[in-house]
Design a protein around this motif. Structure first.
Motif, PDB file in Angstrom:
ATOM      1  N   SER A 119      -8.428   1.466 -15.378  1.00 33.27           N
ATOM      2  CA  SER A 119      -7.748   0.331 -14.736  1.00 33.27           C
ATOM      3  C   SER A 119      -7.694   0.490 -13.217  1.00 33.27           C
ATOM      4  CB  SER A 119      -6.339   0.150 -15.298  1.00 33.27           C
ATOM      5  OG  SER A 119      -5.598   1.344 -15.214  1.00 33.27           O
ATOM      6  N   LEU A 120      -7.741   1.725 -12.713  1.00 33.87           N
ATOM      7  CA  LEU A 120      -7.764   1.930 -11.263  1.00 33.87           C
ATOM      8  C   LEU A 120      -9.054   1.374 -10.674  1.00 33.87           C
ATOM      9  CD1 LEU A 120      -6.772   3.183  -8.579  1.00 33.87           C
ATOM     10  CD2 LEU A 120      -7.823   5.335  -9.320  1.00 33.87           C
ATOM     11  N   LEU A 121     -10.192   1.763 -11.258  1.00 36.57           N
ATOM     12  CA  LEU A 121     -11.480   1.288 -10.735  1.00 36.57           C
ATOM     13  C   LEU A 121     -11.632  -0.220 -10.898  1.00 36.57           C
ATOM     14  CD1 LEU A 121     -13.875   4.133 -11.967  1.00 36.57           C
ATOM     15  CD2 LEU A 121     -12.860   3.826  -9.696  1.00 36.57           C
ATOM     16  N   VAL A 122     -11.199  -0.754 -12.039  1.00 33.26           N
ATOM     17  CA  VAL A 122     -11.301  -2.202 -12.252  1.00 33.26           C
ATOM     18  C   VAL A 122     -10.398  -2.954 -11.275  1.00 33.26           C
ATOM     19  CG1 VAL A 122     -10.787  -4.063 -13.876  1.00 33.26           C
ATOM     20  CG2 VAL A 122     -12.034  -2.056 -14.662  1.00 33.26           C
ATOM     21  N   SER A 123      -9.186  -2.455 -11.054  1.00 32.24           N
ATOM     22  CA  SER A 123      -8.246  -3.159 -10.166  1.00 32.24           C
ATOM     23  C   SER A 123      -8.762  -3.204  -8.733  1.00 32.24           C
ATOM     24  CB  SER A 123      -6.863  -2.507 -10.218  1.00 32.24           C
ATOM     25  OG  SER A 123      -6.871  -1.218  -9.632  1.00 32.24           O
ATOM     26  N   ARG A 124      -9.500  -2.180  -8.317  1.00 27.84           N
ATOM     27  CA  ARG A 124     -10.064  -2.190  -6.956  1.00 27.84           C
ATOM     28  C   ARG A 124     -11.053  -3.339  -6.780  1.00 27.84           C
ATOM     29  NH1 ARG A 124     -11.257   4.281  -6.422  1.00 27.84           N
ATOM     30  NH2 ARG A 124      -9.200   4.894  -5.640  1.00 27.84           N
ATOM     31  N   ARG A 125     -11.652  -3.764  -7.878  1.00 24.04           N
ATOM     32  CA  ARG A 125     -12.655  -4.825  -7.806  1.00 24.04           C
ATOM     33  C   ARG A 125     -12.041  -6.207  -8.062  1.00 24.04           C
ATOM     34  NH1 ARG A 125     -14.347   0.017  -8.395  1.00 24.04           N
ATOM     35  NH2 ARG A 125     -16.491   0.590  -7.858  1.00 24.04           N
ATOM     36  N   VAL A 126     -11.037  -6.268  -8.930  1.00 20.64           N
ATOM     37  CA  VAL A 126     -10.437  -7.559  -9.278  1.00 20.64           C
ATOM     38  C   VAL A 126      -9.336  -7.951  -8.291  1.00 20.64           C
ATOM     39  CG1 VAL A 126      -9.145  -8.801 -11.067  1.00 20.64           C
ATOM     40  CG2 VAL A 126     -11.032  -7.283 -11.708  1.00 20.64           C
ATOM     41  N   PHE A 127      -8.523  -6.963  -7.878  1.00 28.51           N
ATOM     42  CA  PHE A 127      -7.419  -7.221  -6.945  1.00 28.51           C
ATOM     43  C   PHE A 127      -7.738  -6.587  -5.592  1.00 28.51           C
ATOM     44  CE2 PHE A 127      -4.717  -7.114 -11.014  1.00 28.51           C
ATOM     45  CZ  PHE A 127      -4.854  -8.483 -11.207  1.00 28.51           C
ATOM     46  N   GLN A 128      -8.778  -7.115  -4.952  1.00 28.19           N
ATOM     47  CA  GLN A 128      -9.242  -6.519  -3.692  1.00 28.19           C
ATOM     48  C   GLN A 128      -8.237  -6.698  -2.560  1.00 28.19           C
ATOM     49  OE1 GLN A 128     -13.360  -7.425  -2.717  1.00 28.19           O
ATOM     50  NE2 GLN A 128     -13.981  -7.323  -4.861  1.00 28.19           N
ATOM     51  N   ALA A 129      -7.330  -7.675  -2.694  1.00 26.82           N
ATOM     52  CA  ALA A 129      -6.346  -7.938  -1.633  1.00 26.82           C
ATOM     53  C   ALA A 129      -5.076  -7.105  -1.779  1.00 26.82           C
ATOM     54  CB  ALA A 129      -5.977  -9.422  -1.634  1.00 26.82           C
ATOM     55  N   ALA A 130      -4.948  -6.329  -2.847  1.00 24.30           N
ATOM     56  CA  ALA A 130      -3.744  -5.505  -3.040  1.00 24.30           C
ATOM     57  C   ALA A 130      -3.635  -4.474  -1.920  1.00 24.30           C
ATOM     58  CB  ALA A 130      -3.796  -4.809  -4.394  1.00 24.30           C
ATOM     59  N   PRO A 131      -2.403  -4.113  -1.506  1.00 19.50           N
ATOM     60  CA  PRO A 131      -2.217  -3.147  -0.416  1.00 19.50           C
ATOM     61  C   PRO A 131      -2.863  -1.797  -0.708  1.00 19.50           C
ATOM     62  CG  PRO A 131      -0.104  -4.157  -1.041  1.00 19.50           C
ATOM     63  CD  PRO A 131      -1.120  -4.622  -2.035  1.00 19.50           C
ATOM     64  N   ASN A 132      -2.747  -1.336  -1.933  1.00 19.82           N
ATOM     65  CA  ASN A 132      -3.475  -0.172  -2.425  1.00 19.82           C
ATOM     66  C   ASN A 132      -3.534  -0.311  -3.946  1.00 19.82           C
ATOM     67  OD1 ASN A 132      -1.187   1.297  -3.732  1.00 19.82           O
ATOM     68  ND2 ASN A 132      -0.451   1.461  -1.622  1.00 19.82           N
ATOM     69  N   HIS A 133      -4.096   0.662  -4.616  1.00 20.22           N
ATOM     70  CA  HIS A 133      -4.318   0.504  -6.057  1.00 20.22           C
ATOM     71  C   HIS A 133      -3.615   1.578  -6.876  1.00 20.22           C
ATOM     72  CE1 HIS A 133      -7.266  -2.076  -4.111  1.00 20.22           C
ATOM     73  NE2 HIS A 133      -7.100  -2.840  -5.161  1.00 20.22           N
ATOM     74  N   LYS A 134      -2.502   2.076  -6.310  1.00 18.27           N
ATOM     75  CA  LYS A 134      -1.610   2.923  -7.091  1.00 18.27           C
ATOM     76  C   LYS A 134      -0.947   2.061  -8.165  1.00 18.27           C
ATOM     77  CE  LYS A 134      -0.507   5.970  -3.216  1.00 18.27           C
ATOM     78  NZ  LYS A 134       0.532   6.355  -2.249  1.00 18.27           N
ATOM     79  N   LEU A 135      -0.589   2.701  -9.267  1.00 21.39           N
ATOM     80  CA  LEU A 135      -0.023   1.948 -10.390  1.00 21.39           C
ATOM     81  C   LEU A 135       1.234   1.189  -9.987  1.00 21.39           C
ATOM     82  CD1 LEU A 135      -0.047   1.160 -13.373  1.00 21.39           C
ATOM     83  CD2 LEU A 135       1.107   3.330 -13.887  1.00 21.39           C
ATOM     84  N   GLY A 136       2.165   1.844  -9.302  1.00 20.76           N
ATOM     85  CA  GLY A 136       3.414   1.189  -8.901  1.00 20.76           C
ATOM     86  C   GLY A 136       3.176   0.001  -7.983  1.00 20.76           C
ATOM     87  N   THR A 137       2.233   0.139  -7.052  1.00 15.93           N
ATOM     88  CA  THR A 137       1.905  -0.959  -6.129  1.00 15.93           C
ATOM     89  C   THR A 137       1.339  -2.159  -6.893  1.00 15.93           C
ATOM     90  OG1 THR A 137       1.395   0.656  -4.405  1.00 15.93           O
ATOM     91  CG2 THR A 137       0.563  -1.583  -4.079  1.00 15.93           C
ATOM     92  N   LEU A 138       0.456  -1.892  -7.839  1.00 16.76           N
ATOM     93  CA  LEU A 138      -0.169  -2.971  -8.606  1.00 16.76           C
ATOM     94  C   LEU A 138       0.827  -3.661  -9.533  1.00 16.76           C
ATOM     95  CD1 LEU A 138      -3.530  -1.183  -9.396  1.00 16.76           C
ATOM     96  CD2 LEU A 138      -3.261  -3.211  -7.946  1.00 16.76           C
TER      97      LEU A 138
END
Length: 206
Positions: A119-138
């Motif tokens: 889910s970390l690698l996928v989130s980097r591609r799907v939620f590119q505008a997120a501040p970072n891709h730590k679980l708590g941040t997402l």
């Protein structure tokens, strides 16, 4: 063809970063998702046979006193192998959890037939505008309700499961997909960010 909305989400707490350096699992938490619904969960502390460093106690909240009466790793992992069955597997930063799962299973001569995605690698591609891709941040970014303590295995796996379902819903809505194959999410992990829309758009048209 297996879909990405049916799998086992897992998270380990450990004595350190690398089983190759002798680090061991001290807690496993997991939830089962079937067709987009959480249907079961698994949680257990496990005694690695040695003391845990003060830093790990502080980071996880898991003390040596808690582990003293816990089942040995071998017993817990034998039970967990039954829980996994033939399911595909998901973790946030899956390379970490896969290393520990492989190492603990190797100790008890167990294996698993499912495949991993991250889910970390996928989130980097799907939620590119997120501040970072730590679980708590997402979790905050996706407005997922959160009331527990991160860095405990069951809670982290529960939050990863909710994040995963949010990711799948975003992909379904954005790219008008009725189903999201597990294999597509594995491909997405390795897709350059600028090529994500083309990959998922081609899935819809194809």
């Amino acid at each position: 063809m297996s879909n990405a909305d049916s799998l086992v989400v897992l998270d380990f707490e450990t004595t350190g970063l690398s089983p190759d350096q002798g680090d061991r699992a001290i807690e496993i938490g997991a939830v089962r998702i079937e067709q987009g619904r959480v249907t079961d969960q698994f949680q257990a502390l496990m005694n690695p046979g040695r003391r845990v460093a003060p830093f790990i106690e502080q980071y996880t909240g898991i003390s040596n006193a808690m582990l003293k009466d816990a089942q040995p790793c071998a017993d817990v992992m034998t039970d967990f192998a039954k829980f996994i069955g033939s399911s595909n597997l998901l973790a946030h930063n899956a390379s970490f959890d896969k290393r520990f799962l492989d190492a603990e299973f190797e100790r008890i001569n167990r294996s698993y037939s499912g495949q991993f995605t991250c889910s970390l690698l996928v989130s980097r591609r799907v939620f590119q505008a997120a501040p970072n891709h730590k679980l708590g941040t997402l979790v905050d970014y996706c407005r997922i309700e959160s009331t527990g303590d991160f860095h405990r295995a069951l809670y982290d796996s529960q939050m990863t499961a909710q994040l995963w379902l949010a990711i799948l819903e975003d992909i379904r809505v954005t790219y008008r997909l009725t189903e999201v194959p597990f294999a597509l999410m594995q491909t997405l992990c390795k897709t350059p960010k600028k090529a994500v829309a083309r990959l998922l758009g081609a899935t819809h048209t194809g």
